[in-house]
Design a protein around this motif. Structure first.
Motif, mmCIF file in Angstrom:
data_model
loop_
_atom_site.group_PDB
_atom_site.id
_atom_site.type_symbol
_atom_site.label_atom_id
_atom_site.label_comp_id
_atom_site.label_asym_id
_atom_site.label_seq_id
_atom_site.Cartn_x
_atom_site.Cartn_y
_atom_site.Cartn_z
ATOM 1 N N HIS A 33 37.968 23.685 77.273
ATOM 2 C CA HIS A 33 37.165 22.461 77.221
ATOM 3 C C HIS A 33 35.908 22.646 76.367
ATOM 4 O O HIS A 33 35.690 21.927 75.400
ATOM 5 N N CYS A 34 35.055 23.652 76.716
ATOM 6 C CA CYS A 34 33.775 23.789 76.004
ATOM 7 C C CYS A 34 33.762 24.962 75.033
ATOM 8 O O CYS A 34 32.805 25.131 74.279
ATOM 9 N N GLY A 35 34.802 25.795 75.057
ATOM 10 C CA GLY A 35 34.899 26.857 74.057
ATOM 11 C C GLY A 35 34.161 28.146 74.395
ATOM 12 O O GLY A 35 34.163 29.086 73.607
ATOM 13 N N VAL A 44 37.781 30.027 86.338
ATOM 14 C CA VAL A 44 36.990 28.827 86.028
ATOM 15 C C VAL A 44 35.916 29.156 84.992
ATOM 16 O O VAL A 44 35.308 30.227 85.026
ATOM 17 N N CYS A 45 35.665 28.243 84.068
ATOM 18 C CA CYS A 45 34.548 28.383 83.129
ATOM 19 C C CYS A 45 33.250 28.080 83.875
ATOM 20 O O CYS A 45 33.079 26.983 84.406
ATOM 21 N N SER A 46 32.347 29.047 83.907
ATOM 22 C CA SER A 46 31.111 28.851 84.684
ATOM 23 C C SER A 46 30.122 27.943 83.952
ATOM 24 O O SER A 46 29.093 27.583 84.503
ATOM 25 N N GLU A 47 30.422 27.561 82.709
ATOM 26 C CA GLU A 47 29.561 26.623 81.964
ATOM 27 C C GLU A 47 29.928 25.172 82.272
ATOM 28 O O GLU A 47 29.061 24.325 82.436
ATOM 29 N N CYS A 48 31.252 24.864 82.274
ATOM 30 C CA CYS A 48 31.671 23.459 82.438
ATOM 31 C C CYS A 48 32.687 23.271 83.567
ATOM 32 O O CYS A 48 33.123 22.152 83.818
ATOM 33 N N PHE A 49 33.075 24.348 84.240
ATOM 34 C CA PHE A 49 33.971 24.330 85.407
ATOM 35 C C PHE A 49 35.404 23.918 85.066
ATOM 36 O O PHE A 49 36.189 23.610 85.949
HETATM 37 ZN ZN LIG Z 1 33.823 25.558 79.597
#
Ligand SMILES: [Zn+2]
Lengths: 133, 384
Positions: A33-35, A44-49
């Protein structure tokens, strides 16, 4: 009797990393999603979940963040390898990789450039190692 | 307005077994023995215990205490899986539960055969908190905490100029304190030269930078201050308490700042709750699995700035003649490795004025830390 080596207990989240090593490629997770690039592999991406993930091949280039030299093996398999130099490197992608440092008589220091190589230990296991770059 | 937990609870009883190499007893028996002593020290009956927080990865569960003590109505069973910070975290949980009215007397027992049972290095791989290291680093040969902490220590040394001699001074001082203790594994003094000549385990950490592996048990009972005042022993009030978890808690190698522990997050909360300043601390029992971890905690606790731990240790006595003696019992480095419960017991003894030869004169306010699982920190500040 041959001493069993320690093997990674991999799962669905981490298998692509180990498969990549077998192919001679260092793979990092990249948020779908956010790269944001992350390591070690997680869910899980801890920046954008986002849980969407793709795997990118790393450059393999980094600089020493810290290091240590093991003179005691905490598993009998590694007694034959002492002393072992471990390096944790800041990779160009912004994450860190910890691996053994190869190269005769090399004493690392913070900031020293390193590059990743791959050591095939057997059919099931290939591990990353560093060489001075 | 003081924090809702401020001085609401106290350590009402303390107990220890002999600390030895080779206990000849089960880990659960060690816990029961230490627990019975702590409960007797409080002047309670084992049946009065209505909360138990056993060691998260230990041999006993709350059910073992119900069965052995004949507890009719246990109201609280919990665990705090923070490794060596787990004992302080357990106290925090006990305090919360008591103030909330869930339980009256919470037992926190530790008992282990760290020497004669499974060695510490070989069992960390089984813990879920170590799954990441277990998958990605152990297959490469990086298996034991000392190998990871060596990388933390190296980063500190190369970044801030910290030296092995600084670690050595910590080991020498703590050993000196152990020699004043009758229940200790190490009875002979250690010199800086002996420290510097001890073999490398994981360079830069030497043998005498590492804690002992030992067998033994220790336990405390936490009660409300109101109840504790009517019990047998002098209550040791919990003024401030907190736990803190570092960034990237499961992988030191991925931690943005490898020289900062979860202690740095817990310390301001514990000091804030206690309403005291660093200069008010008369004695400190600092979790000492490795000398470097003591130095790093002194910084994270705020006794000096980050990076100044080496200078602080070199210029300040940490002994009984100094402004804040540390590890007056001998710590994990020289007394025994009882997961830091021996640190809590020692602080209670100091504040009760029962610390024997290592008694700090006029010890009124003391601090104790826990540390474990690669970076979790616990901090408690107490007074009698
Ligand atoms: Zn992300």
């Amino acid at each position: 009797m041959e001493i069993e080596r320690i093997r990674p207990s991999l799962n669905e989240d981490t298998k692509p990393y180990w498969d990549g090593l077998k192919d001679g490629r260092l793979l990092f997770q990249k948020c779908g999603h956010c790269g944001t690039i992350r390591h070690y592999p997680r869910q899980v991406c801890s920046e954008c979940f986002s849980m969407n993930v793709e795997w990118i091949e790393a450059s393999g280039k980094g600089k020493v963040h810290t290091w240590a030299v093991s003179h005691h093996a905490f598993h009998p398999f590694f007694k034959r390898d002492l002393p072992m130099t471990f390096v944790t490197a800041d990779m160009d992608e912004g994450v860190r990789v910890c691996a053994r440092l190869r190269g005769d008589g090399v004493i690392p220091s913070i900031g020293m450039p390193v590059r990743v190589a791959f050591e095939r230990l057997d059919d099931d296991l290939t591990v990353p190692v560093f060489y001075p770059a | 307005m003081p924090n809702i937990l401020f001085e609401k609870c106290a350590i009402s009883g303390i107990g220890e077994t002999a600390y030895v190499r080779g206990s000849g007893k089960s880990e659960t028996a060690l816990q029961m023995e230490a627990s019975l002593r702590a409960i007797a020290d409080a002047g309670l009956s084992p049946k009065d215990i209505d909360g138990v927080i056993p060691y998260a990865t230990g041999s006993a569960v709350a059910e073992d205490f119900i069965t052995n003590f004949g507890i009719a109505d246990l109201r609280l069973s919990a665990t705090t899986p923070l490794g060596g910070a787990g004992c302080i975290a357990a106290v925090q949980n006990a305090v919360g539960a008591i103030v909330a009215g869930i339980a009256n007397h919470v037992l926190i027992p530790i008992g282990r055969n760290g020497y004669s049972g499974a060695r510490i290095g070989s069992r960390v791989q089984q813990l879920p908190q170590f799954r990441t290291v277990g998958e990605f680093e152990m297959p490469l040969g990086q298996i034991a905490p000392v190998q990871l902490y060596a990388q933390m220590a190296r980063r500190h040394m190369e970044t801030f100029g910290t030296k092995s001699e600084h670690f050595g001074k910590i080991a020498v001082t703590i050993r000196e304190h152990a020699t004043m203790n009758e229940n200790t594994l190490m009875t002979e003094p250690l010199t800086l030269e002996q420290h510097q000549n001890s073999r490398m385990i994981s360079d830069p950490l030497r043998l005498f930078d590492c804690c002992l592996e030992s067998d033994g048990g220790a336990a405390i009972v936490i009660s409300s201050g109101e109840r504790a005042r009517d019990l047998k022993s002098k209550p040791v009030y919990i003024m401030g308490i907190a736990e803190g978890h570092p960034d990237s808690p499961s992988a030191i190698t991925q931690r943005p700042d490898m020289t900062t522990l979860g202690t740095a997050k817990a310390a301001p909360r514990a000091f804030g709750m206690a309403g005291v300043d660093h200069k008010d601390i008369d004695v400190a029992e600092i979790y000492d699995c490795f000398t470097y971890i003591v130095l790093c905690q002194l910084e994270d606790l705020g006794f000096c700035k980050k990076g100044e731990g080496g200078d602080f240790v070199a210029s300040t006595s940490l002994g009984l003649d100094g402004p804040m003696p540390i590890n007056t019992h001998g710590g994990l480095l020289s007394q025994a490795h009882i997961i830091g419960m021996n640190h809590i017991v020692e602080l209670a003894k100091q504040l009760r004025g029962e610390a024997g030869k290592a008694q700090v004169r006029d010890a009124k306010i003391g601090l104790v830390t826990g540390y474990g699982d690669m970076g979790d920190g616990g901090v408690a500040i107490m007074r009698a």
